[in-house]
Design a protein around this motif. Structure first.
Motif, PDB file in Angstrom:
ATOM      1  N   ARG A  25       0.847  -1.189   0.000  1.00 17.37           N
ATOM      2  CA  ARG A  25       0.000   0.000   0.000  1.00 17.37           C
ATOM      3  C   ARG A  25       0.887   1.244   0.000  1.00 17.37           C
ATOM      4  NH1 ARG A  25      -3.511  -0.741   5.197  1.00 17.37           N
ATOM      5  NH2 ARG A  25      -1.473  -1.417   5.918  1.00 17.37           N
ATOM      6  N   ALA A  26       0.410   2.316  -0.629  1.00 11.12           N
ATOM      7  CA  ALA A  26       1.198   3.538  -0.719  1.00 11.12           C
ATOM      8  C   ALA A  26       0.326   4.750  -0.416  1.00 11.12           C
ATOM      9  CB  ALA A  26       1.822   3.674  -2.107  1.00 11.12           C
ATOM     10  N   VAL A  27       0.975   5.838  -0.006  1.00 15.96           N
ATOM     11  CA  VAL A  27       0.246   7.067   0.314  1.00 15.96           C
ATOM     12  C   VAL A  27       1.022   8.270  -0.188  1.00 15.96           C
ATOM     13  CG1 VAL A  27       1.315   7.303   2.601  1.00 15.96           C
ATOM     14  CG2 VAL A  27      -0.911   8.380   2.148  1.00 15.96           C
ATOM     15  N   VAL A  28       0.293   9.249  -0.692  1.00 12.60           N
ATOM     16  CA  VAL A  28       0.830  10.558  -1.042  1.00 12.60           C
ATOM     17  C   VAL A  28       0.477  11.507   0.100  1.00 12.60           C
ATOM     18  CG1 VAL A  28       0.601  12.539  -2.587  1.00 12.60           C
ATOM     19  CG2 VAL A  28       0.676  10.214  -3.524  1.00 12.60           C
ATOM     20  N   VAL A  29       1.469  12.207   0.643  1.00 22.19           N
ATOM     21  CA  VAL A  29       1.261  13.121   1.764  1.00 22.19           C
ATOM     22  C   VAL A  29       1.572  14.547   1.309  1.00 22.19           C
ATOM     23  CG1 VAL A  29       1.884  13.692   4.138  1.00 22.19           C
ATOM     24  CG2 VAL A  29       1.930  11.304   3.386  1.00 22.19           C
ATOM     25  N   THR A  30       0.639  15.472   1.558  1.00 26.02           N
ATOM     26  CA  THR A  30       0.778  16.853   1.078  1.00 26.02           C
ATOM     27  C   THR A  30       0.961  17.836   2.232  1.00 26.02           C
ATOM     28  OG1 THR A  30      -1.629  17.028   1.015  1.00 26.02           O
ATOM     29  CG2 THR A  30      -0.509  16.429  -1.040  1.00 26.02           C
ATOM     30  N   HIS A  31       1.584  18.969   1.904  1.00 29.19           N
ATOM     31  CA  HIS A  31       2.045  19.907   2.939  1.00 29.19           C
ATOM     32  C   HIS A  31       1.173  21.154   3.071  1.00 29.19           C
ATOM     33  CE1 HIS A  31       3.801  22.859   0.121  1.00 29.19           C
ATOM     34  NE2 HIS A  31       4.401  21.866  -0.537  1.00 29.19           N
ATOM     35  N   PRO A  32       1.407  21.949   4.133  1.00 29.07           N
ATOM     36  CA  PRO A  32       0.600  23.155   4.366  1.00 29.07           C
ATOM     37  C   PRO A  32       0.908  24.275   3.365  1.00 29.07           C
ATOM     38  CG  PRO A  32       2.286  22.953   6.051  1.00 29.07           C
ATOM     39  CD  PRO A  32       2.312  21.682   5.263  1.00 29.07           C
ATOM     40  N   HIS A  33       0.273  25.412   3.573  1.00 29.13           N
ATOM     41  CA  HIS A  33       0.201  26.491   2.586  1.00 29.13           C
ATOM     42  C   HIS A  33       1.580  27.004   2.173  1.00 29.13           C
ATOM     43  CE1 HIS A  33      -1.490  29.728   0.317  1.00 29.13           C
ATOM     44  NE2 HIS A  33      -2.707  29.500   0.768  1.00 29.13           N
ATOM     45  N   PRO A  34       1.883  26.970   0.858  1.00 30.87           N
ATOM     46  CA  PRO A  34       3.189  27.447   0.379  1.00 30.87           C
ATOM     47  C   PRO A  34       3.462  28.910   0.693  1.00 30.87           C
ATOM     48  CG  PRO A  34       2.068  26.177  -1.327  1.00 30.87           C
ATOM     49  CD  PRO A  34       1.063  26.407  -0.228  1.00 30.87           C
ATOM     50  N   LEU A  35       2.426  29.733   0.721  1.00 29.18           N
ATOM     51  CA  LEU A  35       2.634  31.162   0.958  1.00 29.18           C
ATOM     52  C   LEU A  35       2.902  31.478   2.426  1.00 29.18           C
ATOM     53  CD1 LEU A  35      -0.041  32.793  -1.391  1.00 29.18           C
ATOM     54  CD2 LEU A  35       2.329  32.136  -1.882  1.00 29.18           C
ATOM     55  N   TYR A  36       2.764  30.484   3.296  1.00 30.98           N
ATOM     56  CA  TYR A  36       3.043  30.662   4.718  1.00 30.98           C
ATOM     57  C   TYR A  36       4.184  29.753   5.184  1.00 30.98           C
ATOM     58  CZ  TYR A  36      -1.405  33.128   4.595  1.00 30.98           C
ATOM     59  OH  TYR A  36      -2.415  34.008   4.282  1.00 30.98           O
ATOM     60  N   ALA A  97      -0.651  -0.301  -6.910  1.00 29.77           N
ATOM     61  CA  ALA A  97      -2.034  -0.184  -7.363  1.00 29.77           C
ATOM     62  C   ALA A  97      -2.923   0.450  -6.302  1.00 29.77           C
ATOM     63  CB  ALA A  97      -2.567  -1.563  -7.742  1.00 29.77           C
ATOM     64  N   ASP A  98      -2.549   0.285  -5.029  1.00 30.62           N
ATOM     65  CA  ASP A  98      -3.354   0.765  -3.906  1.00 30.62           C
ATOM     66  C   ASP A  98      -2.710   2.030  -3.339  1.00 30.62           C
ATOM     67  OD1 ASP A  98      -5.045   1.075  -1.787  1.00 30.62           O
ATOM     68  OD2 ASP A  98      -4.557  -0.817  -0.800  1.00 30.62           O
ATOM     69  N   VAL A  99      -3.196   3.204  -3.773  1.00 23.71           N
ATOM     70  CA  VAL A  99      -2.622   4.489  -3.374  1.00 23.71           C
ATOM     71  C   VAL A  99      -3.672   5.321  -2.648  1.00 23.71           C
ATOM     72  CG1 VAL A  99      -1.461   6.595  -4.148  1.00 23.71           C
ATOM     73  CG2 VAL A  99      -1.072   4.434  -5.370  1.00 23.71           C
ATOM     74  N   GLU A 100      -3.290   5.901  -1.527  1.00 26.20           N
ATOM     75  CA  GLU A 100      -4.173   6.746  -0.734  1.00 26.20           C
ATOM     76  C   GLU A 100      -3.614   8.169  -0.658  1.00 26.20           C
ATOM     77  OE1 GLU A 100      -5.081   4.998   3.061  1.00 26.20           O
ATOM     78  OE2 GLU A 100      -5.142   2.966   2.238  1.00 26.20           O
ATOM     79  N   LEU A 101      -4.410   9.066  -0.100  1.00 24.09           N
ATOM     80  CA  LEU A 101      -3.995  10.448   0.122  1.00 24.09           C
ATOM     81  C   LEU A 101      -4.048  10.784   1.603  1.00 24.09           C
ATOM     82  CD1 LEU A 101      -5.970  12.463  -2.614  1.00 24.09           C
ATOM     83  CD2 LEU A 101      -3.608  11.634  -2.733  1.00 24.09           C
ATOM     84  N   GLY A 116     -12.669  15.066  -4.667  1.00 27.39           N
ATOM     85  CA  GLY A 116     -14.052  15.348  -5.026  1.00 27.39           C
ATOM     86  C   GLY A 116     -14.285  15.465  -6.518  1.00 27.39           C
ATOM     87  N   SER A 117     -13.197  15.558  -7.309  1.00 30.26           N
ATOM     88  CA  SER A 117     -13.384  15.749  -8.747  1.00 30.26           C
ATOM     89  C   SER A 117     -12.483  14.837  -9.578  1.00 30.26           C
ATOM     90  CB  SER A 117     -13.122  17.217  -9.124  1.00 30.26           C
ATOM     91  OG  SER A 117     -11.815  17.609  -8.727  1.00 30.26           O
ATOM     92  N   ARG A 118     -11.186  14.927  -9.377  1.00 26.62           N
ATOM     93  CA  ARG A 118     -10.245  14.228 -10.249  1.00 26.62           C
ATOM     94  C   ARG A 118      -9.963  12.788  -9.817  1.00 26.62           C
ATOM     95  NH1 ARG A 118      -5.791  18.713 -12.159  1.00 26.62           N
ATOM     96  NH2 ARG A 118      -7.074  20.563 -11.878  1.00 26.62           N
ATOM     97  N   LEU A 119     -10.068  12.512  -8.527  1.00 29.16           N
ATOM     98  CA  LEU A 119      -9.766  11.174  -8.011  1.00 29.16           C
ATOM     99  C   LEU A 119     -10.927  10.675  -7.150  1.00 29.16           C
ATOM    100  CD1 LEU A 119      -6.044  11.796  -6.938  1.00 29.16           C
ATOM    101  CD2 LEU A 119      -6.816  10.506  -8.946  1.00 29.16           C
ATOM    102  N   PRO A 120     -12.111  10.574  -7.717  1.00 34.22           N
ATOM    103  CA  PRO A 120     -13.288  10.198  -6.926  1.00 34.22           C
ATOM    104  C   PRO A 120     -13.127   8.823  -6.286  1.00 34.22           C
ATOM    105  CG  PRO A 120     -13.759  10.041  -9.275  1.00 34.22           C
ATOM    106  CD  PRO A 120     -12.441  10.732  -9.158  1.00 34.22           C
ATOM    107  N   GLY A 121     -13.448   8.753  -4.998  1.00 33.74           N
ATOM    108  CA  GLY A 121     -13.427   7.482  -4.296  1.00 33.74           C
ATOM    109  C   GLY A 121     -12.099   7.099  -3.694  1.00 33.74           C
ATOM    110  N   ILE A 122     -11.033   7.869  -3.954  1.00 33.40           N
ATOM    111  CA  ILE A 122      -9.730   7.509  -3.414  1.00 33.40           C
ATOM    112  C   ILE A 122      -9.766   7.562  -1.885  1.00 33.40           C
ATOM    113  CG2 ILE A 122      -8.789   9.870  -3.466  1.00 33.40           C
ATOM    114  CD1 ILE A 122      -6.095   8.584  -4.346  1.00 33.40           C
ATOM    115  N   ARG A 123      -9.163   6.582  -1.236  1.00 35.12           N
ATOM    116  CA  ARG A 123      -9.140   6.559   0.224  1.00 35.12           C
ATOM    117  C   ARG A 123      -8.233   7.672   0.735  1.00 35.12           C
ATOM    118  NH1 ARG A 123      -8.847   1.155  -0.787  1.00 35.12           N
ATOM    119  NH2 ARG A 123      -6.659   0.995  -0.167  1.00 35.12           N
ATOM    120  N   MET A 124      -8.641   8.311   1.828  1.00 37.84           N
ATOM    121  CA  MET A 124      -7.872   9.442   2.310  1.00 37.84           C
ATOM    122  C   MET A 124      -8.088   9.693   3.796  1.00 37.84           C
ATOM    123  SD  MET A 124     -10.060  12.568   0.561  1.00 37.84           S
ATOM    124  CE  MET A 124      -8.969  13.825   1.217  1.00 37.84           C
TER     125      MET A 124
END
Length: 213
Positions: A25-36, A97-101, A116-124
């Motif tokens: 299983r794999a996960v993509v992890v995203t960071h806080p606001h770039p402008l701050y 094959a199994d990627v989460e956010l 909600g639009s580009r990756l509907p249903g992705i586990r997060m």
């Protein structure tokens, strides 16, 4: 688990990230606001990554376009959705094959818009989604949402507001509140890692039981 530096492409831009190989299983992890000052080295981001690693995941956290050595410029949360999709595609191209956010603050907001639009249903999962700071009006249904974690003293991701939103996004999702923690989880990094790792292991156990039954 050591991480290696990687570069993947998003709309022609080179996006830098760190990939740590774990389980299937794999996960993509995203960071806080770039402008701050948000970037992939943020302590909450690395805490989220550590929690997923403890739960046996392969992890990829990266700098949004215009941050660090990632090319491009800040895109008001719109272009950043393309970066999230590119990160998911990169992991899939690597054979996962199994990627989460998962994401923290601004990153959680971008992930929610993307799911909600580009990756509907992705586990997060979401950590401190900034409901009192960013507009979540376009996020109506997140069937893949498993858990939301925030602090009891977080005025950017207030528990009362998130309780209502989580029920709207996915009534089956867990809302976990770390008593005493604020939006930045100062002094609560290890508690966040432990709570999130427990949630992930519980979710994995439920999925296994469901498959067996």
């Amino acid at each position: 688990m050591s991480a290696s530096h990687v570069v993947f492409r998003s709309e022609g831009y080179g996006i830098e990230g760190r990939l740590a190989i774990g389980g299937a299983r794999a996960v993509v992890v995203t960071h806080p606001h770039p402008l701050y000052g948000g970037d992939m080295d943020n302590e909450v981001v690395t805490a989220i990554t550590a929690a997923f690693a403890q739960a046996g995941y392969t992890t990829l956290h990266f700098n949004f376009r215009g941050v660090g050595r990632s090319e491009g410029r800040y895109g008001d949360g719109v272009s950043e959705q393309a970066d999230v999709c590119a990160a998911v595609d990169y992991l899939k191209d690597c054979g996962y094959a199994d990627v989460e956010l998962s994401g923290y603050s601004f990153g959680a907001w971008v992930n929610a818009l993307c799911a909600g639009s580009r990756l509907p249903g992705i586990r997060m999962t979401m950590v401190a989604p900034p409901a009192a700071f960013m507009d979540f009006g376009a996020v109506t249904n997140l069937p893949g949402l498993k858990a939301v974690v925030t602090g009891s003293r977080d005025d950017i991701a207030p528990p009362d507001m998130l309780k209502r939103l989580t029920a709207h996004w996915n009534p089956e999702a867990r809302l976990e509140i770390l008593s005493g923690a604020d939006h930045f989880f100062f002094g609560y990094r290890e508690a966040l890692i432990g709570r999130l790792a427990d949630l992930l292991r519980e979710g994995a156990a439920k999925n296994t039981a469901a498959r067996i039954s």
